[in-house]
Scaffold this motif. Structure first.
Motif, PDB file in Angstrom:
ATOM      1  N   CYS A 179       0.825  -1.190   0.000  1.00  0.00           N
ATOM      2  CA  CYS A 179       0.000   0.000   0.000  1.00  0.00           C
ATOM      3  C   CYS A 179       0.874   1.260   0.000  1.00  0.00           C
ATOM      4  CB  CYS A 179      -0.845  -0.062   1.262  1.00  0.00           C
ATOM      5  SG  CYS A 179      -2.102   1.137   1.344  1.00  0.00           S
ATOM      6  N   SER A 181       3.894   1.420  -1.220  1.00  0.00           N
ATOM      7  CA  SER A 181       4.457   1.554  -2.568  1.00  0.00           C
ATOM      8  C   SER A 181       3.450   2.243  -3.481  1.00  0.00           C
ATOM      9  CB  SER A 181       4.791   0.182  -3.156  1.00  0.00           C
ATOM     10  OG  SER A 181       5.660  -0.515  -2.336  1.00  0.00           O
ATOM     11  N   PHE A 182       2.175   1.917  -3.258  1.00  0.00           N
ATOM     12  CA  PHE A 182       1.119   2.544  -4.052  1.00  0.00           C
ATOM     13  C   PHE A 182       1.118   4.063  -3.836  1.00  0.00           C
ATOM     14  CE2 PHE A 182      -3.268   4.188  -3.977  1.00  0.00           C
ATOM     15  CZ  PHE A 182      -3.644   3.960  -5.287  1.00  0.00           C
ATOM     16  N   ALA A 185       3.875   5.583  -5.683  1.00  0.00           N
ATOM     17  CA  ALA A 185       3.700   5.565  -7.132  1.00  0.00           C
ATOM     18  C   ALA A 185       2.739   6.665  -7.583  1.00  0.00           C
ATOM     19  CB  ALA A 185       3.193   4.194  -7.572  1.00  0.00           C
ATOM     20  N   VAL A 186       1.734   6.959  -6.780  1.00  0.00           N
ATOM     21  CA  VAL A 186       0.760   7.965  -7.199  1.00  0.00           C
ATOM     22  C   VAL A 186       1.028   9.315  -6.525  1.00  0.00           C
ATOM     23  CG1 VAL A 186      -1.037   6.279  -7.713  1.00  0.00           C
ATOM     24  CG2 VAL A 186      -0.932   7.265  -5.425  1.00  0.00           C
TER      25      VAL A 186
ATOM     26  N   LYS B 155       7.595  -5.950  -1.765  1.00  0.00           N
ATOM     27  CA  LYS B 155       7.125  -4.595  -1.492  1.00  0.00           C
ATOM     28  C   LYS B 155       6.299  -4.031  -2.640  1.00  0.00           C
ATOM     29  CE  LYS B 155      10.718  -3.046   1.597  1.00  0.00           C
ATOM     30  NZ  LYS B 155      11.551  -1.927   2.000  1.00  0.00           N
ATOM     31  N   ASP B 156       6.428  -4.642  -3.816  1.00  0.00           N
ATOM     32  CA  ASP B 156       5.753  -4.095  -4.985  1.00  0.00           C
ATOM     33  C   ASP B 156       4.248  -4.171  -4.860  1.00  0.00           C
ATOM     34  OD1 ASP B 156       7.999  -3.374  -6.381  1.00  0.00           O
ATOM     35  OD2 ASP B 156       8.292  -5.394  -7.174  1.00  0.00           O
ATOM     36  N   ALA B 157       3.585  -3.055  -5.185  1.00  0.00           N
ATOM     37  CA  ALA B 157       2.130  -3.056  -5.199  1.00  0.00           C
ATOM     38  C   ALA B 157       1.666  -3.490  -6.578  1.00  0.00           C
ATOM     39  CB  ALA B 157       1.622  -1.661  -4.885  1.00  0.00           C
ATOM     40  N   MET B 159      -0.886  -2.646  -8.927  1.00  0.00           N
ATOM     41  CA  MET B 159      -1.924  -1.634  -9.150  1.00  0.00           C
ATOM     42  C   MET B 159      -2.629  -1.911 -10.460  1.00  0.00           C
ATOM     43  SD  MET B 159       0.558   1.385  -7.908  1.00  0.00           S
ATOM     44  CE  MET B 159      -0.202   2.582  -8.928  1.00  0.00           C
TER      45      MET B 159
END
Lengths: 283, 326
Positions: A179, A181-182, A185-186, B155-157, B159
């Motif tokens: 989460c 990392s999300f 990313a955004v 760790k990678d999401a 999406m």
């Protein structure tokens, strides 16, 4: 960015802070934290105006938690009127797909594009009015709902921030890292991490049991350089309150009952310090 | 990265395609491909042409693969964090405790895969061979497939929107070399959305033997499970029954039992009565269950004397009974 004019940006321009409550894992207490956050922000000042939007479309829990089961949404010329949890005072606005279902056992079996459309409507068609805070409760994961929220709210990105909720066990923490990392990313700001269900006090002997382990959230926050907002123990009084079907308010009767009862739970005091941290850094 | 990036959306066999626009009239409709909403849809040309629509090319492949799988069981729950993955793992471990029973676990929780951690195989990777992707084996007769094995780092999401998730699920069913299986247990994410629809649609022809619904006792969870029951009825999936998790908490110090998640509306028992489903059993809340899951150990093997183990085993026996495999 500010020049982007969309129905969503026009609607949300009058909202000062938008706080998205996230967690990769389900059942860690996103909805209960969202509800507590909204109630605490509401109680933080007699003039605070707070909104709570439930975008968990296939499993909406917010109506039940705020004692608003069975309410419906009304149309007005200026858009959908949210359900006010505090009755006539109208300072705590609530919107959820739960208010749109005829029967509470109806399932919402929607694929991504339909969920996306619903979220856009929630953001652009609901008459929130002037709000100090809009708390957004999300479903677990990092998928359609989350991407749609961020996409539609891109014009008001500077008002956005988030809180991540976790429970202490390793299985939940793994999803929380995803989460996080999300959010990177955004490019979404994170206020910090809340560890929920951290320990349980046995009502018979007072022994604290770590039902779902403890301390994992704090360790992770340190490792990831994330502010740690606090840990909330399992509070059966709160579980009962948020699970009860008691209506939030009664016609004619004064007061906002869920809030009054919430204030007397042990969690409310812990949450107050969390909200203070947020208020300080948002000031 | 590996194969997942090439996962493509496959058109859906029934009703709406997974990549349909918001107001899709439905592929069966006379208006298909002709209304405003169809503008820009990837399927517009196919819909607008009056030629009969062929079935999804993935379906025969899935059917072929699944022909070697005797029992397909879904583990569902509208609510998150009620113990779907833990139950899936225990169920599969119990099936696999018989050396002659071949068992598989398919984890379709794409955004939050927990199965690899719970089974203690989080650092494993998927290998490809000429007969497809090989599942990761926990023991000789227990193979597992999860998106968790495909990420460069935990760790990678992931999406992903719906169509990409659907593409991966179809690949899990048609490209994984499951071999001959007695049981395939499918762990799902919470909700009633893309993943659930896709699994049901892809397995429609091969047949799903039943779904187990997992819940916790409080009304907030039961509400979501009612929605899941409604979903199962809508799509025609047989429900084997309800499992109630985290039912009572026994204090390790004073042995006093208390309810952390109070059944304010009668718990799973009432729900089972209301909906005419069977309550398969109640598993008490034991902190060691969560701890075992964190360390990738099988709770029923680690603590064979715990009341929770007895509850688990009774439920699993009952499931075998209902399936006629006892």
């Amino acid at each position: 960015m500010a020049s982007q004019d969309t129905p969503v940006s026009r609607r949300l321009r009058s909202v000062k802070h938008i706080i998205i409550v996230l967690s990769g894992k389900g059942g860690v207490g996103k909805s209960s934290v969202s509800a507590q956050l909204a109630l605490s922000l509401y109680a933080s000042s007699p003039t605070a105006r707070v909104g709570i939007l439930d975008v968990d479309l296939t499993g909406p829990s917010i109506p039940r938690m705020l004692g608003l089961d069975g309410h419906g949404v009304h149309q007005s010329t200026d858009g959908w009127v949210p359900v006010y949890a505090d009755g006539s005072e109208a300072r705590l606005a609530c919107m959820s797909v739960g208010f749109l279902l005829k029967n509470k056992a109806d399932s919402v079996v929607w694929r991504g594009p339909k969920k996306n459309g619903m979220i856009r409507q929630f953001l652009s068609d609901v008459r929130w009015g002037e709000l100090d805070y809009l708390v957004i409760d999300t479903p677990p994961g990092t998928s359609d709902e989350h991407l749609s929220l961020l996409e539609h709210m891109a014009p008001v990105h500077s008002q956005l921030s988030s809180i991540i909720v976790t429970t202490p066990q390793a299985v939940a923490l793994m999803d929380v890292i995803k989460c996080l990392s999300f959010t990177k990313a955004v490019n979404l700001a994170v206020w910090g991490l809340i560890e929920n269900m951290s320990g349980y006090v046995c009502p018979c002997c007072g022994e604290i049991s770590n039902v779902f382990s403890t301390g994992g959230g704090e360790d992770m926050a340190r490792k990831e350089g994330l502010p740690f907002l606090g840990s909330l123990p399992v509070d059966t009084e709160l579980v009962t309150l948020l699970d009860a079907s008691e209506p939030a308010w009664m016609d004619g009767a004064p007061g906002f009952r869920v809030l009054e009862r919430y204030k007397s739970t042990p969690s409310a005091r812990i949450f107050e310090s969390i909200v203070q941290k947020i208020l300080q850094s948002s000031a | 990265m590996i194969a997942i990036q090439t996962a493509t959306a496959v058109p859906n066999p029934i009703s709406l395609p997974s990549n349909a626009p918001e107001h899709c009239p439905g592929t069966e409709s006379e208006l298909a491909g002709k209304v405003d909403a169809c503008a820009g849809c990837a399927n517009q040309d196919i819909c607008a042409s009056s030629e009969p629509k062929g079935p999804d090319p993935a379906l025969p492949l899935i059917k072929q693969r699944m022909a070697n799988v005797k029992r397909k069981i879904l583990v569902l729950s509208g609510k998150g964090g009620v113990g779907k993955s833990t139950f899936t793992a225990q169920l599969a471990w119990a099936f696999a405790s018989d050396d002659d029973t071949q068992t598989g676990i398919m984890d379709v929780d794409i955004c939050g895969p927990s199965i690899p951690t719970i089974l203690g195989i989080a650092s494993e990777q998927v290998h490809a061979s000429s007969s497809g992707w090989s599942p990761v084996y926990v023991q000789d007769n227990l193979g597992v497939m999860s998106v968790g094995f495909m990420l460069p780092s935990s760790k990678d999401a992931v999406m992903w929107r719906g169509p990409k998730k659907n593409g991966l699920i179809s690949q899990f069913l048609k490209d994984v070399d499951w071999g001959d299986l007695d049981y395939l247990v499918v762990d799902t994410p919470p909700g009633t959305s893309d993943e659930h629809l896709s699994v049901v649609q892809y397995l429609k022809e091969s047949g799903i033997d039943g779904a187990v619904l997992v819940t916790t006792p409080q009304e907030v969870a039961l509400q979501d499970v009612r929605r899941e029951i409604d979903f199962c009825r809508k799509v025609g999936v047989r429900m084997l029954g309800i499992v109630e998790n985290m039912a009572g908490f026994v204090c390790p110090k004073c042995n006093g039992e208390s309810q952390i998640f109070k059944p304010t509306t009668g718990g799973a028992k009432r729900l089972a009565e209301e909906t005419g489903l069977e309550l398969l059993g109640s598993v008490p809340l034991d902190p060691r269950i969560g701890k075992s899951a964190d360390h990738g150990l099988s709770f029923i093997d680690e603590y064979p004397d715990s009341p929770a183990t007895t509850a688990y085993l009774d439920i699993i026996d009952r499931i075998k009974d209902i399936l006629g495999d006892a």
